[in-house]
Write an enzyme that holds these catalytic residues in place. Structure first.
Site, short mmCIF file in Angstrom:
data_model
loop_
_atom_site.label_atom_id
_atom_site.label_comp_id
_atom_site.label_asym_id
_atom_site.label_seq_id
_atom_site.Cartn_x
_atom_site.Cartn_y
_atom_site.Cartn_z
N GLY A 219 8.38 2.99 -5.91
CA GLY A 219 8.77 3.11 -4.51
C GLY A 219 8.13 4.32 -3.85
O GLY A 219 6.93 4.54 -3.97
N GLY A 248 3.33 -3.21 -1.89
CA GLY A 248 2.97 -3.51 -3.28
C GLY A 248 1.71 -4.34 -3.38
O GLY A 248 0.90 -4.16 -4.31
N ASP A 249 1.50 -5.25 -2.43
CA ASP A 249 0.30 -6.07 -2.42
C ASP A 249 -0.93 -5.22 -2.12
O ASP A 249 -2.01 -5.44 -2.70
CB ASP A 249 0.43 -7.19 -1.39
CG ASP A 249 1.69 -8.02 -1.61
OD1 ASP A 249 2.11 -8.15 -2.77
OD2 ASP A 249 2.25 -8.52 -0.61
#
Length: 309
Positions: A219, A248-249
């Site tokens: 995170g 995240g991608d």
């Protein structure tokens, strides 16, 4: 060419409201519609980094047609999606302008018939022949075997193509056993896979289960990487607040681009954290701020050491 696989593509809708409050009506101040699903988001970032990228997976129904129209308008990614009878899902991100928080609503996806899955496998084998690397991303739509990613990992390995796996739950557990080159779980996904909530221990356990390298997303605290070449932590210069959808991608795109460019691990991780942070700072799901990304490349902190991990 880099290949991204999104078995559960989506038409992403982002609604911006002044303040999100339960049990009330809201006036939406802005709507953004774009092709989505994790691998599609990865492909968009890879194209922005200058890589040739092809998108495959499933698309169907009226929503699927709109997704493919939007994808055709997106510079870079090549559409190799497989048509299906069912309707592609939608996802809705509701951005609270006052707080910056985002609420996400995800539909399950279309029912995939066995014949459609077989058609996809044939297309995937064809695409692997021209791929420098492949990313397998996201959830499985109904009807796709739970061991689908394990099958796709084994096919990539047989073709000599490095493979990154980014999924969760049972598909991740089975996929890891097929020995992907890299997995990128978040802390919760990693804990579910290994039973450990301590990231260093959990990443080591994930490697023992079959992953050659593990990059765990922590995170706002950045990334933890455990690889055959060493272990590192990479963190943004400050804690990040904003819309995390697609961050995240973006990190996956940074890792995958670094792999095909033969960059060392600290440089790959720097790129991944800079891209993820530049994504969180943008209001639209899956976008990243190029100027901020370039600035962050000089300010991401990477600590750790080379050597067997």
């Amino acid at each position: 060419m880099i290949l991204t696989v999104t078995l559960n593509t989506a038409l992403d809708l982002t609604y911006r409201v002044p303040s999100l409050r339960p049990h009330t009506s809201h006036r939406v101040s802005e709507v953004v519609e774009r092709p989505g699903g994790k691998g599609v988001n990865v492909a968009r970032v890879l194209a922005a980094l200058g890589h040739e990228v092809t998108v495959t997976g499933f698309a169907g129904g009226a929503t699927g047609r709109v997704l493919r129209e939007r994808l055709a308008d997106t510079p870079g990614p090549v559409d190799a999606l497989v048509p299906v009878a069912g309707a592609t899902r939608r996802t809705v991100a509701i951005v609270d302008a006052r707080s910056g928080d985002t609420t996400q609503l995800n539909e399950p996806g279309p029912q995939i018939a066995p014949a459609e899955w077989g058609t996809f496998l044939d297309r995937y084998e064809e695409l692997l022949a021209g791929a420098a690397a492949v990313a397998l991303c996201g959830s499985l739509p109904p009807g796709v075997p739970v061991g689908a990613y394990a099958t796709l990992v084994r096919a990539a390995r047989a073709a000599g193509v490095p493979v990154l796996l980014d999924t969760s739950g049972e598909p991740l557990r089975r996929g890891v056993a097929a020995r992907p080159d890299l997995i990128k779980p978040n802390a919760d996904e990693l804990a579910e896979l290994t039973g450990s909530h301590e990231p260093s221990r959990a990443t080591q356990d994930a490697r023992r289960r079959g992953a050659r390298a593990v990059v765990a997303s922590l995170g706002a605290d950045g990334l933890l990487a455990v690889t055959p070449e060493g272990r590192w932590r990479a963190a943004p210069p400050t804690r990040v607040h904003g819309n995390p959808t697609g961050a995240g991608d973006a990190a996956v795109a940074g890792l995958l681009s670094g792999l095909v460019e033969n960059l060392d691990w600290p440089t790959r991780l720097t790129r991944a954290v800079a891209l993820a942070t530049a994504t969180v700072h943008t209001p639209t799901a899956g976008d990243h701020d190029p100027a901020l990304y370039t600035d962050l490349l000089h300010r991401v902190t990477v600590t750790g050491e080379s050597g067997a991990a």
